[in-house]
Design an enzyme around this catalytic site. Structure first.
Site, PDB file in Angstrom:
ATOM      1  N   LYS A   8       2.155   9.684   8.396  1.00  0.00           N
ATOM      2  CA  LYS A   8       1.365   9.289   9.571  1.00  0.00           C
ATOM      3  C   LYS A   8       1.829   9.860  10.931  1.00  0.00           C
ATOM      4  O   LYS A   8       1.326  10.880  11.356  1.00  0.00           O
ATOM      5  CB  LYS A   8       1.221   7.775   9.619  1.00  0.00           C
ATOM      6  CG  LYS A   8       0.343   7.260   8.470  1.00  0.00           C
ATOM      7  CD  LYS A   8      -0.181   5.867   8.713  1.00  0.00           C
ATOM      8  CE  LYS A   8      -1.319   5.530   7.776  1.00  0.00           C
ATOM      9  NZ  LYS A   8      -0.929   4.989   6.467  1.00  0.00           N
ATOM     10  N   ASP A  33       9.122   2.910   1.965  1.00  0.00           N
ATOM     11  CA  ASP A  33       7.915   3.617   2.392  1.00  0.00           C
ATOM     12  C   ASP A  33       7.714   3.327   3.884  1.00  0.00           C
ATOM     13  O   ASP A  33       7.202   2.275   4.258  1.00  0.00           O
ATOM     14  CB  ASP A  33       6.719   3.130   1.562  1.00  0.00           C
ATOM     15  CG  ASP A  33       5.409   3.787   1.987  1.00  0.00           C
ATOM     16  OD1 ASP A  33       5.377   4.432   3.055  1.00  0.00           O
ATOM     17  OD2 ASP A  33       4.418   3.642   1.249  1.00  0.00           O
ATOM     18  N   PHE A  76       0.850  -1.193   0.000  1.00  0.00           N
ATOM     19  CA  PHE A  76       0.000   0.000   0.000  1.00  0.00           C
ATOM     20  C   PHE A  76       0.881   1.238   0.000  1.00  0.00           C
ATOM     21  O   PHE A  76       1.719   1.407   0.869  1.00  0.00           O
ATOM     22  CB  PHE A  76      -0.935   0.040   1.215  1.00  0.00           C
ATOM     23  CG  PHE A  76      -1.897   1.196   1.135  1.00  0.00           C
ATOM     24  CD1 PHE A  76      -3.075   1.089   0.416  1.00  0.00           C
ATOM     25  CD2 PHE A  76      -1.593   2.414   1.739  1.00  0.00           C
ATOM     26  CE1 PHE A  76      -3.948   2.172   0.299  1.00  0.00           C
ATOM     27  CE2 PHE A  76      -2.453   3.499   1.622  1.00  0.00           C
ATOM     28  CZ  PHE A  76      -3.640   3.379   0.899  1.00  0.00           C
TER      29      PHE A  76
HETATM   30  C1  LIG Z   1      -1.120   5.285   5.023  1.00  0.00           C
HETATM   31  C2  LIG Z   1      -0.053   4.923   4.095  1.00  0.00           C
HETATM   32  C3  LIG Z   1       0.183   5.663   2.917  1.00  0.00           C
HETATM   33  C4  LIG Z   1      -0.710   6.792   2.469  1.00  0.00           C
HETATM   34  O1  LIG Z   1      -0.681   7.866   3.340  1.00  0.00           O
HETATM   35  P1  LIG Z   1      -1.778   9.046   3.171  1.00  0.00           P
HETATM   36  O2  LIG Z   1      -1.316  10.062   4.182  1.00  0.00           O
HETATM   37  O3  LIG Z   1      -3.109   8.448   3.474  1.00  0.00           O
HETATM   38  O4  LIG Z   1      -1.681   9.533   1.785  1.00  0.00           O
HETATM   39  C5  LIG Z   1       1.267   5.312   2.127  1.00  0.00           C
HETATM   40  N1  LIG Z   1       2.059   4.295   2.460  1.00  0.00           N
HETATM   41  C6  LIG Z   1       1.860   3.555   3.576  1.00  0.00           C
HETATM   42  C7  LIG Z   1       2.810   2.448   3.896  1.00  0.00           C
HETATM   43  C8  LIG Z   1       0.785   3.840   4.418  1.00  0.00           C
HETATM   44  O5  LIG Z   1       0.576   3.087   5.495  1.00  0.00           O
END
Ligand SMILES: *Cc1c(COP(=O)(O)O)cnc(C)c1O
Length: 399
Positions: free
Chosen positions: A252, A223, A138
């Site tokens: 986050k 990420d 994700f």
């Molecule tokens: C939540 C998340 C995203 C997206 O973040 P947003 O602030 O909702 O755009 C991207 N990568 C990972 C691993 C995430 O957990």
């Protein structure tokens, strides 16, 4: 009846993109939140791994209040001190030399993809632009990041997707090697797949990915939007594997509840970006950066919170493992690192989440059948005990 009116207005005025619980939250403090009808909840979601210091941490609130009275926004036509202070803190505590600020995880990943492509154009031979990502990953919901996200369910209906992405199997180094092509410039990976159901890397997997990237001259983008900021018991999850990425993304937990994202890299990679190449009006906004500075300073002070996170993470995993032994027909597996913990069930978890909510516990469900725990890193033993007692009761009724 007030709650009914609020929910009606919510669905009347707000686009229908979320399947929300019928709960209106009005106040939060530490591990607790309160709904509009005054009911207290113990929060094991923490705004999806965002409220790392708990709700309304006094240092974050005071930093926001002070900065709000001084300066809210100036754009990046000018310098602002909270932005510089935050960049310095991040650089001093990571592999990185430079930081780009934005406002969310998806934007941070967009910036990472753009930087990787630009770097490849200038530094790699041939025409390299392709970013490889893992299946079940994700990376966000913008068109590029939803394409990077290796899950069809998030992409359906938005075709054509962005060119320049291909996928490999997570935790399978052979699959990654086979997927690399002549046009590949980077590999983008979550150290732990969060939304995908708290899937941990097998031992040495991240190290092998780093080696493959080095051998093939590819950039490694980690990420750490969900795993960063202490969530796994280290400031960044890749520290567990003793590797460093070329590019890392954060969001986050970074602002302790205030929206902010960041993309970090080495000087070498960062030098591919020159004035005009990338930008964000709000990115590095003084208010957001003041919140993030307060959050990061609190997190780093004497390592207490990171230590707490590791101890409470083990305590939670132990408690859940005991529940698994007691209810093997419902609980399939417990996985976790620090306070990113998943409990895979043999069935959908919606009914358990609902039952917990009725009993004053907020937990989250991801990937359909995985209960995900991402509490504030300040969670105490007694909070975990209380949650486990209620979960024990609910699982008992189900099995
Ligand atoms: C939540 C998340 C995203 C997206 O973040 P947003 O602030 O909702 O755009 C991207 N990568 C990972 C691993 C995430 O957990």
């Amino acid at each position: 009846m007030e709650i009914k009116r609020i929910l009606e207005e919510s669905s009347y005025y707000i686009m229908n993109t979320y399947d929300r619980y019928p709960l209106v939250l009005r106040k939060g403090r530490g591990m607790n939140v309160w709904s509009s009808d005054g009911k207290e909840y113990l929060d094991f979601v923490g705004g999806i791994a965002v409220n790392i210091l708990g709700h309304c941490h006094p240092r974050v609130v005071i930093a926001l209040q002070k900065q709000a009275q001084r300066l809210l926004h100036v754009s990046n036509l000018y310098h602002n001190e909270p932005q510089i202070k935050l960049a310095k803190l991040l650089v001093e505590h990571s592999f990185a030399d430079k930081v780009f600020f934005c406002n969310s995880g998806a934007e941070a990943n967009e910036a990472a993809i753009k930087l990787a492509r630009k770097y490849a154009k200038e530094n790699m031979s041939g025409n390299r632009y392709e970013v490889l990502t893992a299946l079940n990953s994700f990376h966000g919901r913008t068109l590029a990041t939803v394409t990077a996200t290796g899950q069809k369910k998030f992409q359906k209906g938005f075709e054509p997707l962005m060119p320049g992405f291909r996928y490999f199997d997570y935790n399978d180094i052979g699959s990654l090697k086979k997927t690399i092509g002549e046009e590949t410039c980077a590999v983008m990976l979550e150290p732990i797949q969060g939304e995908g159901g708290v899937r941990l890397p097998s031992p040495d997997y991240l190290k092998s990915v780093r080696e493959v990237c080095d051998e093939r001259g590819l950039l490694l983008i980690l990420d750490e939007v969900q795993t960063g900021m202490g969530r796994t018991g280290q400031l960044f999850a890749h520290e567990h594997s003793e590797i460093v990425p070329d590019i890392m993304t954060l969001a986050k937990g970074l602002g302790g509840g205030f929206p902010i994202g960041a993309m970090l890299s080495s000087n070498k990679v960062a030098s591919a970006f020159q004035p005009g190449n990338h930008a964000s009006t709000f990115g590095g906004n003084p208010l957001a950066c003041a919140a993030a500075v307060a959050t990061l300073e609190t997190l780093l002070e004497d390592g207490f919170i990171l230590d707490q996170c590791r101890r409470m993470g083990s305590y939670l995993v132990q408690g859940l493992t005991d529940l698994k032994k007691e209810y093997p027909s419902v609980v399939a597996e417990i996985r976790g690192m620090g306070l990113l913990v998943g409990m895979e069930l043999t069935r959908e978890c919606a009914s358990i989440v609902k039952a917990c909510m009725e009993r004053g516990i907020i937990i989250n469900c991801t990937a359909g059948n995985v209960v995900r725990f991402t509490p504030p890193l300040i969670v105490r033993e007694k909070d975990i005990d209380h949650m486990l007692d209620i979960l024990d009761d609910i699982l008992g009724r189900l099995s």
